[in-house]
Design a protein around this motif. Structure first.
Motif, PDB file in Angstrom:
ATOM      1  N   ILE A 266       0.799  -1.161   0.019  1.00 49.65           N
ATOM      2  CA  ILE A 266      -0.020   0.057  -0.054  1.00 49.65           C
ATOM      3  C   ILE A 266       1.005   1.175   0.023  1.00 49.65           C
ATOM      4  O   ILE A 266       1.808   1.553   0.834  1.00 49.65           O
ATOM      5  CB  ILE A 266      -0.943   0.046   1.213  1.00 49.65           C
ATOM      6  N   TRP A 267       0.882   2.151  -0.972  1.00 50.75           N
ATOM      7  CA  TRP A 267       0.105   2.011  -2.267  1.00 50.75           C
ATOM      8  C   TRP A 267       1.162   1.764  -3.147  1.00 50.75           C
ATOM      9  O   TRP A 267       1.036   1.559  -4.401  1.00 50.75           O
ATOM     10  CB  TRP A 267      -0.995   3.088  -2.588  1.00 50.75           C
ATOM     11  N   TYR A 268       2.421   2.150  -3.020  1.00 53.57           N
ATOM     12  CA  TYR A 268       3.492   2.230  -4.174  1.00 53.57           C
ATOM     13  C   TYR A 268       3.684   1.160  -4.816  1.00 53.57           C
ATOM     14  O   TYR A 268       3.624   1.007  -6.120  1.00 53.57           O
ATOM     15  CB  TYR A 268       4.751   2.982  -3.530  1.00 53.57           C
ATOM     16  N   ASP A 273       2.899  -3.075  -9.323  1.00 48.19           N
ATOM     17  CA  ASP A 273       2.269  -4.476  -9.912  1.00 48.19           C
ATOM     18  C   ASP A 273       1.247  -4.164 -10.940  1.00 48.19           C
ATOM     19  O   ASP A 273       0.980  -4.969 -11.906  1.00 48.19           O
ATOM     20  CB  ASP A 273       1.650  -5.208  -8.597  1.00 48.19           C
ATOM     21  N   GLN A 274       0.394  -2.968 -10.758  1.00 52.65           N
ATOM     22  CA  GLN A 274      -0.484  -2.925 -11.586  1.00 52.65           C
ATOM     23  C   GLN A 274      -0.110  -2.561 -12.971  1.00 52.65           C
ATOM     24  O   GLN A 274      -0.410  -3.095 -13.982  1.00 52.65           O
ATOM     25  CB  GLN A 274      -1.604  -1.513 -11.385  1.00 52.65           C
ATOM     26  N   SER A 275       1.094  -1.631 -13.218  1.00 52.92           N
ATOM     27  CA  SER A 275       1.568  -1.195 -14.497  1.00 52.92           C
ATOM     28  C   SER A 275       2.042  -2.631 -14.989  1.00 52.92           C
ATOM     29  O   SER A 275       1.923  -2.840 -16.325  1.00 52.92           O
ATOM     30  CB  SER A 275       2.788  -0.277 -14.163  1.00 52.92           C
ATOM     31  N   LEU A 407      11.126  -0.882 -14.821  1.00 47.69           N
ATOM     32  CA  LEU A 407       9.916  -1.308 -14.997  1.00 47.69           C
ATOM     33  C   LEU A 407       9.488  -1.404 -16.647  1.00 47.69           C
ATOM     34  O   LEU A 407       9.049  -1.919 -17.097  1.00 47.69           O
ATOM     35  CB  LEU A 407       8.648  -1.109 -14.076  1.00 47.69           C
ATOM     36  N   ALA A 408       9.663   0.012 -17.053  1.00 46.92           N
ATOM     37  CA  ALA A 408       9.293   0.394 -18.246  1.00 46.92           C
ATOM     38  C   ALA A 408       9.843  -0.296 -19.322  1.00 46.92           C
ATOM     39  O   ALA A 408       9.681  -0.340 -20.321  1.00 46.92           O
ATOM     40  CB  ALA A 408       9.369   1.968 -18.603  1.00 46.92           C
ATOM     41  N   ALA A 458      -6.053  -4.085 -13.371  1.00 48.10           N
ATOM     42  CA  ALA A 458      -6.225  -3.000 -12.475  1.00 48.10           C
ATOM     43  C   ALA A 458      -5.979  -3.635 -11.232  1.00 48.10           C
ATOM     44  O   ALA A 458      -5.683  -2.761 -10.160  1.00 48.10           O
ATOM     45  CB  ALA A 458      -7.588  -2.503 -12.649  1.00 48.10           C
ATOM     46  N   ALA A 459      -6.529  -4.737 -11.052  1.00 48.10           N
ATOM     47  CA  ALA A 459      -6.249  -5.399  -9.591  1.00 48.10           C
ATOM     48  C   ALA A 459      -5.763  -6.993  -9.708  1.00 48.10           C
ATOM     49  O   ALA A 459      -6.476  -7.819 -10.033  1.00 48.10           O
ATOM     50  CB  ALA A 459      -7.477  -5.670  -8.836  1.00 48.10           C
ATOM     51  N   PRO A 460      -4.305  -6.905  -9.916  1.00 50.74           N
ATOM     52  CA  PRO A 460      -3.811  -8.181 -10.328  1.00 50.74           C
ATOM     53  C   PRO A 460      -4.112  -9.150  -9.450  1.00 50.74           C
ATOM     54  O   PRO A 460      -4.251  -9.122  -8.259  1.00 50.74           O
ATOM     55  CB  PRO A 460      -2.371  -7.887 -10.199  1.00 50.74           C
ATOM     56  N   TYR A 461      -4.178 -10.601  -9.769  1.00 48.81           N
ATOM     57  CA  TYR A 461      -4.795 -11.853  -9.468  1.00 48.81           C
ATOM     58  C   TYR A 461      -4.238 -11.910  -8.076  1.00 48.81           C
ATOM     59  O   TYR A 461      -4.952 -12.564  -6.902  1.00 48.81           O
ATOM     60  CB  TYR A 461      -4.746 -12.843 -10.133  1.00 48.81           C
TER      61      TYR A 461
END
Length: 527
Positions: A266-268, A273-275, A407-408, A458-461
């Protein structure tokens, strides 16, 4: 980390405790004053109830929807201090069996819904009862939506002039230059200052913990001894906070597209992970377009589709479509397709037509809508305030730059856009909170239902798996090989069967269940 609201209607995630030192020098008890304040506010709300009546014109709701307000403390540590009003909407249970008009269905109370965000309003939720997949639930429950604190007319928060919110056309560099990064840093600092200037001393009180407390006051105001609640996306996070803080107040609870509640996320880290997950979902979309190359002509492989997309972005950078759709608007419109695959035919059709010389569909789908600017700016303000208040964020730009540059390289599609959305949190002027360790032990909480699509971006498994581990007695239902964000009441009959069985009968699988994916969308030929 944003999620568009309800699957069929119509944007991630955290909680904390405050440490209050009791009078007399006694040891500090985390959240003791707020817990007392919540109990007091709930008792008052139970007596006052909600005076439902005609909805205000601003709500733009039909006559069959009732509206009202419930008062909650701005600061639960000071329950006798300033109060704010949350707007609430309701459609009463029809009590009519949709399959047998002569059969009367027993009413089971209120089903409260939150669509996520943070910053999304649930005021339109009661309208969902006319959708076939929701009619059985609408027969048994009053469908109740509300605008959380800061949203809509619920003590609205604004961080900038809505007229300046839609900056279009805009760029969306996959690998931003140093000068572009400096520009975005300056904008993030200005935005954070704008939030502080607008909200003043109220700013720290827009947070997930207070959203959970507000939910308990709403429960009491509705006259419900125990809460029946369904939250999607971010709504699953403060729903989990509620379950941790008020386990004995839960009747039934559904977590749809659960976010990862691990305090370390949370949240960073949830945003990182979302990206990464959006890159996989973008690949799914490109593969679908390639499979239908005869319809769209954008390439018969995912790599060729990417080149078509890049070509469009390059052209828009030089000459924005209609003067208002640049690469930023293109990226934003295709990002929504990562949430919902029923957007895929429309987005592919618009891209195909644009590259063939017709920009009308792209302008319609991707162009900014000034009439929605105030609502969008408000949602963005609440999103930012809640996520920034909820937890510690890196305050050194070098950390953001290092993590996201890395990550990019493997996930370029969403990474930097996610950075710019959340970067005000690096310069946030309000005190940070410590994330609550969401967790319930055996027997503390009634059985709850978690719904998750295996390829949700948007909300990884992994978030659903983590919530399942933390909430004792929870049951996880997975939609395999699918990525729609928000699957309850959608096109998957298997998922809806589990949802109805739980909310209508309290019946759940033993521990886990899996559903085959809903059918892929059908391509649409260019007009």
């Amino acid at each position: 980390m944003r999620a568009p609201a309800l699957y069929t209607a119509a944007g991630s995630l955290l909680l904390t405790t405050l440490t209050v030192a009791p009078a007399g020098g006694a040891p500090a008890v985390p959240g003791a004053a707020e817990l007392h304040g919540t109990a007091l506010a709930a008792a008052r709300a139970e007596v006052a109830g909600i005076a439902f009546g005609k909805c205000a014109a601003q709500e733009d709701l039909p006559a069959n929807v009732e509206c009202g307000t419930v008062s909650v403390p701005l600061d639960y540590a000071r329950p006798d201090g300033k109060q704010i009003k949350l707007t609430v909407s309701r459609v009463r249970a029809t009590q009519k069996d949709p399959h047998n008009s002569k059969r009367r269905v027993p009413r089971q109370g209120a089903l409260v819904y939150n669509p996520g965000g943070p910053g999304a309003s649930g005021m339109y939720f009661p309208l969902i009862g006319v959708v076939p997949e929701w009619k059985r639930l609408a027969a048994a429950y009053d469908l109740v939506g509300y605008a959380p604190r800061g949203v809509g007319r619920s003590a609205p928060l604004s961080c900038q002039d809505p007229k300046k919110f839609f900056k279009a056309p805009s760029q969306a560099p996959t690998y931003p230059s140093e000068s572009y990064k400096k520009e975005r840093i300056a904008r993030a600092k200005a935005y954070a200052r704008g939030c502080a200037r607008s909200a003043g001393r109220a700013l720290p009180h827009y947070n997930s913990l207070n959203n959970a407390r507000d939910l308990d006051v709403l429960r009491a105001a509705l006259g419900e001894a125990k809460l029946t609640f369904m939250g999607a996306s971010y709504g699953t996070y403060f729903g989990a906070l509620y379950a941790t803080l008020f386990p004995s107040h839960v009747r039934r609870m559904v977590f749809d597209s659960a976010v990862n509640p691990d305090p370390a996320q949370i949240w960073y880290r949830n945003n990182l992970d979302q990206s990464a997950a959006f890159e996989s979902r973008w690949a799914d979309f490109r593969e679908w377009i390639a499979k239908h190359d005869r319809v769209y002509g954008l390439g018969d492989t995912a790599e060729k589709v990417q080149r078509s997309y890049d070509k469009a972005a390059a052209q828009l950078a030089v000459e924005p479509a209609g003067g208002k759709v640049g690469p930023g608007q293109l990226q934003g419109s295709f990002l929504t397709a990562g949430y919902y695959d029923d957007y895929w035919p429309h987005r592919a059709q618009a891209l195909s037509a644009y590259l063939k010389g017709d920009p009308k569909q792209l302008i319609q789908q991707a162009g900014p809508h000034p009439e929605a600017a105030a609502e969008a700016e408000n949602a963005s303000s609440v999103y930012t305030a809640v996520e920034c208040n909820d937890a510690s964020w890196p305050t050194d730009w070098k950390v953001w730059n290092r993590d996201n540059t890395r990550l990019a390289r493997v996930a370029p599609f969403e990474t930097w856009d996610n950075v710019w959305t959340n970067l005000p949190c690096a310069y946030w002027p309000a005190p940070r909170q410590q994330a609550l360790d969401v967790r319930t032990g055996a027997g503390e909480l009634t059985a709850t239902l978690i719904l998750a699509a295996e390829r949700d971006a948007a909300a990884p498994y992994d978030g659903a798996l983590e919530l399942h581990r933390r909430l004792s007695g929870s049951v996880l239902v997975t939609e395999r090989d699918a990525g729609t964000h928000g699957i309850g009441g959608g096109p998957n009959r298997c998922v809806n069967g589990h949802l109805d069985a739980y909310l209508l009968e309290g019946r759940l699988p033993v521990r886990r269940a899996a559903c085959a994916p809903h059918p892929e969308p059908k391509p649409r030929a260019a007009r």
